[in-house]
Design a protein around this motif. Structure first.
Motif, PDB file in Angstrom:
ATOM      1  N   LEU A  70       0.829  -1.207   0.000  1.00 50.86           N
ATOM      2  CA  LEU A  70       0.000   0.000   0.000  1.00 50.86           C
ATOM      3  C   LEU A  70       0.859   1.251   0.000  1.00 50.86           C
ATOM      4  O   LEU A  70       0.662   2.167  -0.821  1.00 50.86           O
ATOM      5  N   MET A  71       1.827   1.322   0.918  1.00 54.30           N
ATOM      6  CA  MET A  71       2.682   2.503   1.001  1.00 54.30           C
ATOM      7  C   MET A  71       3.466   2.715  -0.296  1.00 54.30           C
ATOM      8  O   MET A  71       3.601   3.851  -0.778  1.00 54.30           O
ATOM      9  N   ASP A  72       3.973   1.628  -0.858  1.00 51.02           N
ATOM     10  CA  ASP A  72       4.747   1.733  -2.101  1.00 51.02           C
ATOM     11  C   ASP A  72       3.902   2.308  -3.234  1.00 51.02           C
ATOM     12  O   ASP A  72       4.365   3.149  -4.006  1.00 51.02           O
ATOM     13  N   GLU A  73       2.654   1.855  -3.333  1.00 51.93           N
ATOM     14  CA  GLU A  73       1.827   2.371  -4.430  1.00 51.93           C
ATOM     15  C   GLU A  73       1.460   3.832  -4.224  1.00 51.93           C
ATOM     16  O   GLU A  73       1.460   4.623  -5.165  1.00 51.93           O
ATOM     17  N   VAL A  74       1.135   4.205  -2.987  1.00 53.87           N
ATOM     18  CA  VAL A  74       0.837   5.626  -2.720  1.00 53.87           C
ATOM     19  C   VAL A  74       2.038   6.489  -3.098  1.00 53.87           C
ATOM     20  O   VAL A  74       1.889   7.560  -3.715  1.00 53.87           O
TER      21      VAL A  74
ATOM     22  N   GLY B 244       4.418  10.554  -5.576  1.00 56.19           N
ATOM     23  CA  GLY B 244       5.769  11.101  -5.464  1.00 56.19           C
ATOM     24  C   GLY B 244       6.026  11.797  -4.145  1.00 56.19           C
ATOM     25  O   GLY B 244       7.121  12.300  -3.894  1.00 56.19           O
ATOM     26  N   LEU B 245       5.020  11.819  -3.248  1.00 56.20           N
ATOM     27  CA  LEU B 245       5.139  12.515  -1.975  1.00 56.20           C
ATOM     28  C   LEU B 245       5.649  11.578  -0.883  1.00 56.20           C
ATOM     29  O   LEU B 245       5.676  10.363  -1.049  1.00 56.20           O
ATOM     30  N   THR B 246       6.032  12.171   0.239  1.00 61.69           N
ATOM     31  CA  THR B 246       6.420  11.384   1.405  1.00 61.69           C
ATOM     32  C   THR B 246       5.185  10.680   1.956  1.00 61.69           C
ATOM     33  O   THR B 246       4.141  11.304   2.172  1.00 61.69           O
TER      34      THR B 246
ATOM     35  N   ALA C 247      -8.523  15.662  -3.816  1.00 59.31           N
ATOM     36  CA  ALA C 247      -8.040  14.688  -4.803  1.00 59.31           C
ATOM     37  C   ALA C 247      -7.042  13.722  -4.162  1.00 59.31           C
ATOM     38  O   ALA C 247      -7.071  12.508  -4.428  1.00 59.31           O
ATOM     39  N   LEU C 248      -6.159  14.239  -3.301  1.00 57.34           N
ATOM     40  CA  LEU C 248      -5.220  13.362  -2.599  1.00 57.34           C
ATOM     41  C   LEU C 248      -5.959  12.410  -1.667  1.00 57.34           C
ATOM     42  O   LEU C 248      -5.624  11.228  -1.569  1.00 57.34           O
ATOM     43  N   GLY C 249      -6.962  12.917  -0.972  1.00 57.72           N
ATOM     44  CA  GLY C 249      -7.744  12.067  -0.083  1.00 57.72           C
ATOM     45  C   GLY C 249      -8.456  10.964  -0.850  1.00 57.72           C
ATOM     46  O   GLY C 249      -8.475   9.802  -0.406  1.00 57.72           O
ATOM     47  N   ALA C 250      -9.017  11.300  -2.001  1.00 56.94           N
ATOM     48  CA  ALA C 250      -9.705  10.300  -2.817  1.00 56.94           C
ATOM     49  C   ALA C 250      -8.730   9.245  -3.328  1.00 56.94           C
ATOM     50  O   ALA C 250      -9.050   8.055  -3.391  1.00 56.94           O
ATOM     51  N   THR C 251      -7.513   9.685  -3.675  1.00 58.15           N
ATOM     52  CA  THR C 251      -6.488   8.738  -4.129  1.00 58.15           C
ATOM     53  C   THR C 251      -6.097   7.778  -3.013  1.00 58.15           C
ATOM     54  O   THR C 251      -6.000   6.562  -3.224  1.00 58.15           O
ATOM     55  N   LEU C 252      -5.899   8.313  -1.819  1.00 50.77           N
ATOM     56  CA  LEU C 252      -5.577   7.464  -0.666  1.00 50.77           C
ATOM     57  C   LEU C 252      -6.678   6.443  -0.409  1.00 50.77           C
ATOM     58  O   LEU C 252      -6.414   5.254  -0.208  1.00 50.77           O
ATOM     59  N   ARG C 253      -7.912   6.916  -0.413  1.00 51.60           N
ATOM     60  CA  ARG C 253      -9.048   6.035  -0.149  1.00 51.60           C
ATOM     61  C   ARG C 253      -9.136   4.931  -1.203  1.00 51.60           C
ATOM     62  O   ARG C 253      -9.344   3.759  -0.879  1.00 51.60           O
ATOM     63  N   GLN C 254      -8.945   5.299  -2.466  1.00 47.39           N
ATOM     64  CA  GLN C 254      -9.035   4.323  -3.554  1.00 47.39           C
ATOM     65  C   GLN C 254      -7.958   3.249  -3.432  1.00 47.39           C
ATOM     66  O   GLN C 254      -8.240   2.046  -3.538  1.00 47.39           O
ATOM     67  N   ILE C 255      -6.718   3.682  -3.181  1.00 44.11           N
ATOM     68  CA  ILE C 255      -5.615   2.722  -3.092  1.00 44.11           C
ATOM     69  C   ILE C 255      -5.770   1.825  -1.869  1.00 44.11           C
ATOM     70  O   ILE C 255      -5.560   0.611  -1.934  1.00 44.11           O
TER      71      ILE C 255
END
Length: 298
Positions: free
Chosen positions: A118-122, A127-129, A261-269
């Motif tokens: 999960l962390m690797d894909e995020v 590209g963020l920490t 958008a970042l929150g939605a990406t996190l939730r999706q992944i």
């Protein structure tokens, strides 16, 4: 320490201050920190920061501990199989026992590689920490970090603990807990937090948790500087003994479209990896990867 000296020390040892690897516990308010225990952990973390064999004197200077103490710790770690010693070159290096220990713990408590996947894909997607938090007693604690383009050594610190459950990481963790546990933590926060940091009421905190559950991610202002936002999502599966929160920092305000958008990406992944992890445990032939779920078109 001057800039030139700092640069030279980082080039030589891999970090700037002798105790930089232990900064995660410098804000520990629990008391009772045992120095010898921290020294053992700092030796292991030294090899994480410096991927090469090292002599006793190198380790002792880097960690600012007496040479005799470093020698005792190193010999103990060799006897227990966590370090190996090369008598010809008189250097120490990690033993594979550390790897097998970590893998077995990862499999037993975190559902195999689900969390690291999960962390690797995020990290790849943004590209963020990327940082990972979990509950440790009554604190929220940062347990792992993958540095990204916005990495800041003074902010992104593995081992950092915080009492404040109303942060993005805390709210994401609460959203993944049973309601009775959330109520217990909420009451404790309201009873023990200083007035300046206290949530308006237990009811207000519970309302916020319900909102986070519905939205799928949590946000909080001013994580490291004015105007930036912490964004976090809960991650858990029936094969994990503990739930975690994965997060990153948005440079945009909390209510902005960029943060959403970042929150939605996190939730999706997080949702996809939870499903993949559970499928993987049900059928070990299925690899946990985006390529498996979304096959490349020939």
């Amino acid at each position: 320490m001057g800039t030139a000296a700092s640069t030279a020390r980082r080039a030589e040892f891999g970090f700037e201050e002798p105790n930089e690897l232990l900064r995660g516990v410098t804000n520990d308010r629990s008391g009772g920190v045992v120095k010898s225990s921290l020294r053992v952990l700092s030796v292991l973390e030294y090899f994480q920061a410096n991927p090469r064999p090292a002599r006793t004197t190198e380790i002792s200077r880097a960690l600012a501990i007496p040479n005799s103490s470093a020698d005792d710790i190193l010999k103990t770690l060799v006897r227990t199989g966590y370090l190996a010693f090369d008598p010809r070159q008189k250097v120490y290096l990690p033993s594979y026992r550390i790897v097998t220990l970590a893998r077995r713990l990862e499999g037993s408590f975190f559902g195999g590689t689900a969390v690291s996947d999960l962390m690797d894909e995020v990290h790849r997607r943004t590209g963020l920490t990327v940082w990972l938090c979990m509950q440790n007693d009554r604190w929220v604690q940062c347990s792992a970090i993958i540095p990204g383009s916005d990495f800041h050594a003074g902010v992104h610190v593995e081992g950092f603990t915080d009492y404040d459950w109303s942060t993005a990481a805390g709210m994401a963790l609460l959203s993944g807990k049973p309601q009775e546990v959330v109520v217990e933590i909420a009451k404790r926060m309201f009873r023990t937090e200083p007035p300046a940091r206290r949530t308006a009421s237990v009811t207000a905190l519970l309302d916020k948790v319900r909102s986070v559950r519905k939205q799928g991610y949590a946000t909080s202002r001013g994580f490291s500087a004015e105007g930036v936002t912490a964004v976090a999502a809960s991650f858990q599966s029936k094969f994990m003994r503990v739930s975690v929160a994965v997060g990153l920092i948005s440079a945009a305000p909390e209510e902005s479209s960029g943060t959403a958008a970042l929150g939605a990406t996190l939730r999706q992944i997080a949702t996809r990896h939870q499903r993949l992890a559970e499928l993987h445990r049900a059928n070990d032939d299925l690899p946990i990867s985006p390529e498996w779920e979304f096959p490349r078109q020939q």
